[in-house]
Design a protein around this motif. Structure first.
Motif, PDB file in Angstrom:
ATOM      1  N   GLY A 190      -9.068  -4.815   3.977  1.00  0.00           N
ATOM      2  CA  GLY A 190      -8.391  -3.305   3.931  1.00  0.00           C
ATOM      3  C   GLY A 190      -7.471  -3.326   5.228  1.00  0.00           C
ATOM      4  O   GLY A 190      -6.698  -2.156   5.190  1.00  0.00           O
ATOM      5  N   HIS A 200      -0.250  -4.241  -2.613  1.00  0.00           N
ATOM      6  CA  HIS A 200      -0.473  -4.113  -1.134  1.00  0.00           C
ATOM      7  C   HIS A 200       0.080  -5.617  -0.499  1.00  0.00           C
ATOM      8  O   HIS A 200       0.151  -6.684  -1.098  1.00  0.00           O
ATOM      9  N   GLU A 246      -7.975  -2.271   8.273  1.00  0.00           N
ATOM     10  CA  GLU A 246      -8.203  -1.063   8.674  1.00  0.00           C
ATOM     11  C   GLU A 246      -8.588  -1.102  10.184  1.00  0.00           C
ATOM     12  O   GLU A 246      -9.566  -2.049  10.556  1.00  0.00           O
ATOM     13  N   MET A 271       0.882  -1.148  -0.117  1.00  0.00           N
ATOM     14  CA  MET A 271      -0.105  -0.060  -0.031  1.00  0.00           C
ATOM     15  C   MET A 271       0.816   1.144   0.011  1.00  0.00           C
ATOM     16  O   MET A 271       1.714   1.557   0.691  1.00  0.00           O
ATOM     17  N   ARG A 307      -8.401   2.506   2.780  1.00  0.00           N
ATOM     18  CA  ARG A 307      -8.457   1.259   2.950  1.00  0.00           C
ATOM     19  C   ARG A 307      -9.725   0.545   3.185  1.00  0.00           C
ATOM     20  O   ARG A 307      -9.852  -0.832   2.653  1.00  0.00           O
TER      21      ARG A 307
END
Length: 338
Positions: free
Chosen positions: A199, A285, A201, A1, A246
């Protein structure tokens, strides 16, 4: 990322190559030289570009294959395949429109720009289904994973929050599941799990709660606004990327089953590659790169199918990253079939 990314966190592969096309400057193949060098294209061989995209990598492979060779290009996106077809026949002139003939199934045969051009077959399908192609053997496989510039730059496709558009995010427009359906119909816990798993996250619960309270959400701008309000950056590191980055990544991966397809490709590769054949994967990523690294290592140590050629991932040079910021998160890994 990409740490400095302010948009969808994947760099853009599926490159188009500006030098012989009318594509915009954004359509640049990532790690082009490195990918071609590791692929070590053999004249007259059979090579698979598993993510043909806009044809940038495919064009360089085709130049090296010559007339005895065969290039097979796959993509989920029919719009990308059409651009690739034109790109791979760019130098023919007024005859181009007569040179693509449809054959059985979702594929087309493409005649090239000169007499020393390989046979090219373009197929509208996911690389995750390569194992279903009976009798397929190849000297090399290239996979440039992730969203393409064509998709990211078109607001109507819904991949980016840089311009308002519908919540679509489908790489294959014929697929059933859209990001709008995911955002508006998953329950809060399921949605939080998707955002966290795909993601990475940490604020997934808070974001999922805000999304559920704001339903219905119909556009990328509305979704980005909801996420930004729920997950304001708390420190300098978090300010380097947009709060929605994300979550948008997670939704795109989930909608397109990207990690499932990648795992299927990696499992099928040893059975497709001929001895001495090479596989090159470019990812953008950590989720993808981890899957590729673990699969290559497993095929080398456990199965004895591969010899890993990249002990550490190859990354873009400072010069390339400066010229194409989307390349800065790219990681290339390569292996050779024993």
């Amino acid at each position: 990322m990409g740490e400095g990314s302010t948009d969808t966190p994947q760099g853009v592969g599926h490159g188009g190559g500006r030098e012989a096309s009318n594509l915009s400057p954004n359509h640049v193949p990532v790690l082009l030289k490195e990918a071609i060098d590791f692929l070590a294209v053999r004249r007259g061989g059979i090579y698979i570009d598993a993510t043909v995209g806009l044809g940038g990598h495919s064009y360089e492979i085709a130049k090296r294959l010559g007339a005895p060779g065969h290039l097979i290009g796959l993509d989920k996106d029919p719009a990308a395949l059409e651009i690739a077809r034109k790109r791979l026949t760019a130098d023919i002139g007024p005859q181009t429109s007569d040179l693509s003939t449809t054959v059985q199934g979702p594929r087309s045969e493409v005649q090239g720009p000169n007499s020393d051009w390989p046979q090219i077959t373009l197929m509208h399908r996911s690389f995750g289904s390569l194992a279903e192609v009976q009798g397929l053997r190849a000297d090399g496989i290239l996979a440039d994973i992730g969203v393409s510039s064509l998709q990211l730059d078109d607001a109507a496709r819904g991949f980016s929050f840089q311009a308002d558009g519908p919540l679509d995010m489908r790489m294959n427009p014929q697929s059933e599941r859209t990001a709008e359906q995911v955002v508006n119909h998953l329950d809060e816990r399921q949605l939080a799990d998707v955002i966290y798993e795909f993601g990475e996250e940490r604020r997934s619960r808070r974001i999922a709660r805000a999304i559920c309270r704001s339903r219905p959400i119909r556009s990328t701008a509305h979704l980005a606004e909801v996420i930004s309000a729920a997950a304001r950056p708390m420190n300098q590191a978090e300010r380097k990327i947009h709060p929605a980055t994300r979550t948008f990544q997670a939704l795109r991966i989930f909608v397109n089953r990207e990690l499932d397809d990648l795992q299927a490709l990696l499992e099928a590769a040893p059975g497709i590659l001929k001895p001495g054949g090479r596989m090159v994967v470019i990812s953008f990523h950590s989720l993808e790169d981890r899957i590729v690294k673990d699969a290559f290592r497993g095929h080398e140590i456990k199965d004895k199918y591969f010899r890993v050629l990249t002990k550490k991932p190859v990354t873009a040079s400072d010069e390339e990253s400066g010229r194409n910021p989307r390349a800065r998160s790219a990681k290339l890994r390569a292996a050779e079939r024993i």
